[in-house]
Design an enzyme around this catalytic site. Structure first.
Site, PDB file in Angstrom:
ATOM      1  N   CYS A   1      13.029   9.774  11.228  1.00  0.00           N
ATOM      2  CA  CYS A   1      11.850   9.382  10.467  1.00  0.00           C
ATOM      3  C   CYS A   1      10.715  10.361  10.741  1.00  0.00           C
ATOM      4  CB  CYS A   1      11.415   7.969  10.843  1.00  0.00           C
ATOM      5  SG  CYS A   1      11.017   7.806  12.601  1.00  0.00           S
TER       6      CYS A   1
ATOM      7  N   ASP B   1      -4.128  41.950 -13.887  1.00  0.00           N
ATOM      8  CA  ASP B   1      -4.194  43.402 -13.835  1.00  0.00           C
ATOM      9  C   ASP B   1      -3.539  43.918 -15.117  1.00  0.00           C
ATOM     10  OD1 ASP B   1      -4.260  46.105 -12.762  1.00  0.00           O
ATOM     11  OD2 ASP B   1      -2.105  45.845 -12.444  1.00  0.00           O
TER      12      ASP B   1
END
Length: 750
Positions: free
Chosen positions: A23, A446
């Site tokens: 867990c 770009d």
């Protein structure tokens, strides 16, 4: 084994496989234990059961494994995920659970029928009925439930409580209570000893909870089984990716013969042969032959790419036809393919902020639940004197409260997302990309190599009076030979190797151009404004610049010993996918911008072709950073898409950096997401994948938190049967994992 050295040379990074964690609170305990070691920083992922540890030079992997093992969780150095399904630990765990589940389910059916019948209709009891129930229940609550009991005992030895503690206590309490009721309670043919008060209620109760103890075991085993199956599927994309690597390779020997060796033994510089249907074993340069190469493993695109002498190939891709002789340039862990696998693994082992919160909650949740269960039982008994109701309510609180779903909410979604992204050619470096993307509202592109193909051609060479075009081209090519810029590749491709001159004193000024000494003269090649600074530009060169830029072409000037003597016009083609990608981003409500070091006219022409309205041109790399900083100062959340060295600072400074995978190492290193496809449609696809993952994580967390918050008060109020509580808890974990698995279908209809 996974071991690496971090940027700090004195720090080593290890990854440990940790077993026994059941867990989120187990993972939190392991993480806490590791972080107590001097100089150690650790992060433990419950979903992958991997601990990522940064440790000082004096702390070795053996010591770290021993520390974790002493805490009750066996650990060993992490091995690369296996390609074969049989080697998948989640699959093995699922098979072991299936055996226990099958036995428990077969026994549970008659046990439940008889237990309910004997409890509700005491007249149906016969001599020895208690032993019948005990024989049916014993294998379930002991052997079948042993994984939960073992984990609870291991945690108890170290003074901690986990979710397994809740399950074990619930099963044990229900079993013990039922044994008291059956063997010491009032029933036909059985006389209870005289007693009073609470003892009368205890001994006189007909409450039998063996079906609860067995039912909780069956339901939780079923939940864990389906959870392990689902987690195995979640990791299947990474295992499939790892399986694509070549297992063997045919090395070309000096006498021309071939010898097959394991791919892991291939060395840099060796030449190897790849035939149709085979996988390329390493990154390298094609020496001989031509073939169509299937790049889908790396890019998600089905369209083959032609490979020919002088071209580069990537390991992990497959040759469809033809025969290639390849010289290995990068082997083993240094290949592009291996780097992509590592990215997926690292992304899966990192934790998001939401998961860290869940871990902290789980660490304190179990003790709180146990306290609430005791208070609930005592409260009901004190208020009503009804021990049956008190025990039932306390058991329901213990069983329903297991926050397994909370521990799985985030890491499972991240596992599936990173695996699915790898299949689509989108590699997420970690949870930061997911957390940043939900608020991105501006995407900055770009130009060269990003919106354009980066496969430029020299379309014109203009020489000033007294200079020849061939000489200008040769001088420019000599200096550009030291650069990897698109302009350099175009110039070199135009000239050819046989006419190339030698260069010395080479220097590159990022964003401007290059300089060097050729045949004892100083040559500069670069942006017109940079080359022409303080110098006279001949009219014919100025006209050539104006004419080229008006057509959207890039123009660079060439100077020799401070004399501007030539202009090269370079044309770069816009990617076919650019316009569609920009349109998709606009449809999603995102703002787009083009920021480039190229001239304004060229940038505007390219922007118009792809549909971008905002352009910032003629900026240096630091200028791109300034643009992003300005946008962020305006409250914008910025994503940057680039591929070159001069994009690295902007990619790092943006809230989210996306690098084209065929770009430079600098760009790839600075980015948060790597797109290995040339198709710019991967940009909106990547943003969509991240958003889908964030939505899934939010849904998982909402369910996990809401489930416990709503269910515990109901159980404390005595309105929840413990058996139903066990089924609901198991279903909760299964629901969270199944919801995460939906991401596997993302982009299937794109």
């Amino acid at each position: 084994m996974t071991t690496s050295v971090t940027p700090d040379a004195d720090i080593q990074r290890f990854q440990l496989d940790v077993s026994g964690m059941s867990c989120g609170s187990c993972a939190a305990r392991v993480e806490s234990t590791l972080n107590k070691v001097d100089g150690v920083r650790a992060s433990v992922n419950f979903a992958t059961r991997v601990a990522t540890v940064d440790a000082p030079a004096g702390v070795g992997a053996t010591q770290l494994c021993r520390v974790v093992t002493d805490a009750g969780y066996p650990a060993q150095l992490h091995a690369q995920q296996a390609a074969e399904p049989d080697d998948d630990p989640d699959a093995r765990y699922a098979r072991s659970l299936m055996v226990r589940l099958a036995v428990a389910a077969v026994l549970f059916v008659p046990l439940a029928d008889l237990s309910v019948m004997f409890a509700v209709v005491p007249d149906t009891r016969f001599a020895g009925w208690q032993w019948v129930l005990a024989v049916l229940a014993a294998p379930i609550v002991t052997w079948a439930a042993w994984p939960f009991h073992a984990a609870a005992l291991r945690s108890a030895r170290h003074g901690v409580a986990t979710m397994e503690t809740l399950i074990s206590i619930g099963v044990t309490a229900a079993t013990v209570w039922s044994a008291y009721t059956m063997f010491f309670g009032t029933s036909p043919g059985v006389s209870a000893p005289d007693s009073d008060g609470i003892l009368d209620a205890l001994l006189g109760s007909d409450s039998i909870y063996l079906e609860v103890a067995a039912g909780v075991t069956v339901f939780i085993l079923a939940g864990r089984y389906f959870e392990a199956r689902a987690k195995s599927k979640a990791g299947s994309a990474l295992r499939a990716l790892a399986a694509l690597g070549a297992k063997s390779v045919s090395v070309l020997l000096e006498d021309g013969s071939e010898m097959e060796i394991p791919a892991t033994e291939l060395k840099e510089g060796q030449r190897f042969v790849v035939r149709p249907g085979q996988t390329i074993a390493a990154d390298g340069l094609v020496i001989d032959g031509s073939a169509a190469v299937d790049m889908s493993a790396m890019t998600g695109e089905s369209k083959p790419v032609d490979a020919a002498p002088g071209g580069n190939v990537i390991g992990g891709t497959a040759v469809l036809d033809g025969r290639l002789t390849v010289e290995a340039a990068a082997v083993g862990a240094d290949t592009h393919f291996a780097a992509m696998v590592r990215l997926v693994e690292e992304a899966q082992t990192q934790k998001a902020n939401a998961q860290r919160l869940a871990d902290r909650i789980s660490a304190v949740f179990v003790p709180v639940v146990l306290a609430l269960a005791v208070l609930t039982g005592v409260g009901w008994i004190a208020a009503t004197g009804d021990v049956h109701r008190g025990v039932a309510a306390a058991l329901a609180v213990v069983v329903i409260a297991c926050p397994c779903a909370l521990g799985l909410a985030t890491p499972t979604a991240m596992m599936v997302a990173s695996g699915r992204g790898a299949q689509l050619g989108i590699f997420l470096k970690g949870h930061q990309a997911l957390e940043a993307i939900r608020t991105v509202d501006t995407v900055v592109f770009d130009k060269t190599g990003t919106l354009t193909t980066g496969q430029a051609n020299v379309t014109a060479v203009v020489a000033a009076a007294g200079w020849g075009s061939a000489e200008i081209l040769e001088l420019a090519a000599a200096v550009e030979s030291g650069s990897e810029h698109v302009v350099a590749r175009a110039v070199l491709a135009t000239l050819g190797d046989e006419r190339r001159r030698a260069v010395s004193d080479f220097h590159a000024e990022t964003g401007n151009g290059v300089t060097g000494t050729v045949d004892n003269v100083h040559v500069s090649v670069g942006r017109p404004a940079w080359v022409a600074r303080g110098r006279v530009v001949p009219a014919d060169l100025a006209a050539a610049r104006k004419d080229g830029e008006s057509r959207g072409e890039t123009v660079v000037f060439v100077s020799v010993d401070d004399v501007v003597c030539g202009a090269l016009t370079i044309s770069d083609t816009v990617k076919d996918s650019a316009a569609g990608a920009i349109a998709a981003l606009h449809e999603a409500g995102l703002r787009t911008m083009l920021v480039t070091g190229d001239n304004a006219r060229t940038a505007e022409v390219i922007a118009a072709q792809v549909g971008i309205d905002e352009v910032v041109a003629e900026v240096l790399p630091e200028g791109k950073v300034e643009v992003i900083e300005t946008l962020r100062a305006q409250g914008r959340v910025v994503a940057m898409v680039g591929d070159g060295i001069n994009d690295g600072p902007a990619l790092a400074r943006a809230d989210l950096g996306l690098a084209i995978g065929r770009g430079t190492d600098v760009a790839i290193g600075a980015a948060d997401i790597i797109l290995v496809r040339d198709d710019l449609g991967a940009v909106p696809l990547a943003l969509g994948l991240a958003r889908e993952t964030i939505r899934t994580i939010r849904t998982n967390m909402l369910w996990a938190f809401g489930y416990n918050v709503a269910a515990i008060p109901v159980a404390m109020a005595g309105l929840l049967n413990p058996l139903i509580a066990g089924a609901a808890m198991a279903f909760s974990s299964f629901l969270v994992v199944s919801n995460s698995l939906r991401i596997r279908k993302f982009g299937s209809r794109r």
